[in-house]
Design an enzyme around this catalytic site. Structure first.
Site, mmCIF file in Angstrom:
data_model
loop_
_atom_site.group_PDB
_atom_site.id
_atom_site.type_symbol
_atom_site.label_atom_id
_atom_site.label_comp_id
_atom_site.label_asym_id
_atom_site.label_seq_id
_atom_site.Cartn_x
_atom_site.Cartn_y
_atom_site.Cartn_z
ATOM 1 N N ASN A 213 -3.860 30.191 -29.326
ATOM 2 C CA ASN A 213 -3.451 31.367 -30.108
ATOM 3 C C ASN A 213 -1.931 31.514 -30.065
ATOM 4 O O ASN A 213 -1.243 30.707 -29.447
ATOM 5 C CB ASN A 213 -4.171 32.625 -29.584
ATOM 6 N N LYS A 292 -10.893 10.894 -29.722
ATOM 7 C CA LYS A 292 -10.604 11.698 -30.917
ATOM 8 C C LYS A 292 -11.830 11.742 -31.837
ATOM 9 O O LYS A 292 -12.438 10.694 -32.097
ATOM 10 C CB LYS A 292 -9.404 11.097 -31.660
ATOM 11 N N PRO A 310 -14.759 32.375 -18.879
ATOM 12 C CA PRO A 310 -14.796 33.416 -17.855
ATOM 13 C C PRO A 310 -13.743 34.480 -18.166
ATOM 14 O O PRO A 310 -12.682 34.166 -18.717
ATOM 15 C CB PRO A 310 -14.441 32.662 -16.565
ATOM 16 N N ASP A 311 -14.016 35.714 -17.830
ATOM 17 C CA ASP A 311 -13.026 36.783 -17.969
ATOM 18 C C ASP A 311 -12.263 36.857 -16.643
ATOM 19 O O ASP A 311 -12.802 37.289 -15.622
ATOM 20 C CB ASP A 311 -13.718 38.114 -18.298
ATOM 21 N N ILE A 312 -11.016 36.402 -16.668
ATOM 22 C CA ILE A 312 -10.238 36.276 -15.428
ATOM 23 C C ILE A 312 -9.986 37.651 -14.816
ATOM 24 O O ILE A 312 -10.221 37.875 -13.623
ATOM 25 C CB ILE A 312 -8.898 35.549 -15.717
ATOM 26 N N LEU A 313 -9.546 38.573 -15.660
ATOM 27 C CA LEU A 313 -9.239 39.921 -15.156
ATOM 28 C C LEU A 313 -10.488 40.581 -14.572
ATOM 29 O O LEU A 313 -10.457 41.116 -13.455
ATOM 30 C CB LEU A 313 -8.656 40.768 -16.295
ATOM 31 N N PHE A 332 -4.048 44.025 -20.039
ATOM 32 C CA PHE A 332 -3.413 44.255 -21.336
ATOM 33 C C PHE A 332 -4.494 44.311 -22.408
ATOM 34 O O PHE A 332 -5.522 43.646 -22.286
ATOM 35 C CB PHE A 332 -2.433 43.112 -21.669
ATOM 36 N N LYS A 346 -11.411 49.832 -22.991
ATOM 37 C CA LYS A 346 -11.226 48.551 -22.291
ATOM 38 C C LYS A 346 -10.919 48.760 -20.820
ATOM 39 O O LYS A 346 -11.414 48.034 -19.959
ATOM 40 C CB LYS A 346 -10.111 47.746 -22.971
ATOM 41 N N LYS A 350 -13.331 47.183 -17.996
ATOM 42 C CA LYS A 350 -12.840 46.197 -17.016
ATOM 43 C C LYS A 350 -12.745 46.816 -15.621
ATOM 44 O O LYS A 350 -12.480 46.106 -14.657
ATOM 45 C CB LYS A 350 -11.467 45.668 -17.434
HETATM 46 O O1 C5P Z 1 -11.314 41.564 -23.288
HETATM 47 P P1 C5P Z 1 -9.931 41.401 -23.764
HETATM 48 O O2 C5P Z 1 -9.551 39.978 -24.034
HETATM 49 O O3 C5P Z 1 -9.544 42.229 -24.932
HETATM 50 O O4 C5P Z 1 -9.039 41.948 -22.546
HETATM 51 C C1 C5P Z 1 -7.687 41.727 -22.440
HETATM 52 C C2 C5P Z 1 -7.282 41.713 -20.998
HETATM 53 O O5 C5P Z 1 -8.166 40.893 -20.230
HETATM 54 C C3 C5P Z 1 -5.925 41.075 -20.802
HETATM 55 O O6 C5P Z 1 -5.343 41.646 -19.653
HETATM 56 C C4 C5P Z 1 -6.271 39.611 -20.596
HETATM 57 O O7 C5P Z 1 -5.259 38.928 -19.897
HETATM 58 C C5 C5P Z 1 -7.535 39.710 -19.791
HETATM 59 N N1 C5P Z 1 -8.488 38.607 -20.039
HETATM 60 C C6 C5P Z 1 -8.749 37.705 -19.045
HETATM 61 N N2 C5P Z 1 -9.653 36.696 -19.248
HETATM 62 C C7 C5P Z 1 -10.326 36.608 -20.424
HETATM 63 C C8 C5P Z 1 -10.067 37.524 -21.440
HETATM 64 C C9 C5P Z 1 -9.147 38.510 -21.229
HETATM 65 O O8 C5P Z 1 -8.141 37.781 -17.967
HETATM 66 N N3 C5P Z 1 -11.192 35.637 -20.593
#
Ligand code: C5P
Length: 405
Positions: A213, A292, A310-313, A332, A346, A350
């Site tokens: 992105n 490729k 995975p959602d890191i946060l 963020f 959000k 979270k």
């Molecule tokens: O869920 P969303 O992407 O809108 O949330 C944004 C926040 O979550 C940001 O702080 C982003 O760095 C974190 N994030 C993350 N891992 C993901 C998706 C979002 O840490 N897979």
């Protein structure tokens, strides 16, 4: 670009080839809004002229303790009383030795000795041959100067004017400027460890292509710089970006969301603050082809199946350290509309104490930003400002919310 507005800096030059870099440093101070008074030793005039330094600083240079321009004939007193800081760049080995011994037989060392030690900080940028730098006498002098309250700005390493290679070069003007700007920032995160994610992630389809992105990483890197300026030990886990690493910040480069999660999890067990500024890809291709993916001439496009990243946060926020209150998590939210509503939702989803909302298209790749802070008490809209100004404000807001140590 006004990080030194209202500051008055006395820039001292001593004898060394790095004097040519002092011209650029002086210009940098002026560009950042400082007023600069240059003081030169006799030896420094062998390397650069007072005319050059006068032209760049816009003030006549002082070179002698007998300068009759001062009505009381005491330039050492007057110059040091007006300064917010005295910066010696370059500082020769001889000048370090002079400072250690409190010598006062020429203007610059006399002025350093006469400065009100509690009010006027002394910052030193050493510059010398590597053998001179490594010599026990110089190392002893450096330790003594630090013990006497001076700030040693460190040295660079690499090719030296003498033809040798090693430690002892003066730091580059832009490095010194960054360190001196940092010096003046309030140390609200001193003793804290901060981990930041920044930039996009890259989710590979094959060895050539992938999904990513437009996140530039600028906001996350600005926060890293601001946190370091505030005295924190900072690690930044960065996706593929071309932003320079701020001084004193440890950078871990990653590509995919899973790499970013692993690198983050390695850092957070020691951290006090985690700031998730990365734009992590929500989805990745289920399979990464090791070759490729070629057109087969049939005209049919390949089908790509995605799986959730995975959602890191959320993962970090659910962890033991965050749950116990030892790790303060900040997220963020980049939205396109209804910022307040989405940002509040959000933060709750979270389960984090602080969330920064912004309008994605107004921040991605830009040099400035407008932030909306959302915490349990409500929302605070911050004024639009440069990303570094926003980052400093955010650091102050985080520091205010931290549990006392
Ligand atoms: O869920 P969303 O992407 O809108 O949330 C944004 C926040 O979550 C940001 O702080 C982003 O760095 C974190 N994030 C993350 N891992 C993901 C998706 C979002 O840490 N897979």
């Amino acid at each position: 670009m006004n990080d030194l507005a209202g500051r008055h800096i006395v820039l001292g030059l001593t004898g060394g080839i790095a004097c040519y870099k002092a011209a650029e440093l002086c210009r940098g101070f002026v560009k950042e809004g400082a007023t600069v008074q240059v003081v030169m030793t006799e030896a420094s005039e062998q390397f650069i002229t007072p005319v050059t330094m006068q032209a760049l600083s816009g003030r006549t240079v002082y070179t002698s303790q007998w300068d009759p321009r001062e009505p009381n004939n005491m330039p050492h007193i007057n110059l040091s009383r007006q300064a917010d800081a005295i910066v010696i760049a370059p500082c020769s080995a001889d000048f370090m030795a002079r400072l250690v011994h409190g010598r006062a037989d020429e203007l610059l060392s006399l002025m350093c000795l006469a400065r009100p030690i509690a009010q006027v900080p002394l910052l030193i940028a050493p510059a010398m041959n590597r053998e001179m730098w490594a010599h026990p006498a110089t190392q002893r002098n450096m330790a003594q100067l630090a013990a006497d309250g001076a700030t040693i700005l460190g040295v660079g390493s690499g090719f030296q004017a003498c033809g040798e290679t090693g430690d002892g070069r003066m730091l580059e003007p832009e490095e010194l400027l960054e360190d001196i700007v940092a010096f003046f920032q309030p140390k609200v995160l001193s003793g804290r460890k901060v981990v930041i994610t920044a930039g996009p992630t890259f989710e590979a389809l094959d060895p050539i292509r992938g999904i990513t992105n437009h996140s530039s990483g600028k906001m996350g890197f600005a926060i890293a710089r601001a946190a370091r300026e505030a005295g924190a030990d900072v690690a930044i886990v960065a996706g593929p970006v071309s932003v320079p690493t701020p001084r004193g910040v440890r950078r871990v480069d990653v590509k995919s969301a899973r790499d970013m999660l692993a690198a983050t999890q390695a850092e957070v067990p020691q951290a006090d603050i985690f700031i998730a500024a990365a734009a992590v890809a929500d989805w990745r291709p289920v399979t990464e082809s090791d070759q490729k993916i070629k057109k087969d001439g049939s005209g049919s496009a390949p089908t790509v199946a995605f799986t959730e990243n995975p959602d890191i946060l959320a993962t970090v926020a659910k962890g033991e350290r965050a749950r116990s209150g030892a790790l303060f998590c900040v997220g963020f939210a980049a939205e396109s509309h209804d910022l307040v509503k989405h940002a509040k939702a959000k933060r709750e989803r979270k389960d984090i104490p602080l969330l920064v909302g912004n309008i994605g298209p107004l921040t991605f790749g830009q040099d400035d930003n407008q932030m909306l802070l959302v915490d349990a008490q409500g929302t605070t809209e911050l004024p639009r400002a440069s990303k570094i100004a926003c980052a400093r404000r955010l650091v102050a807001e985080i520091a205010r919310r931290l549990p006392r140590t």
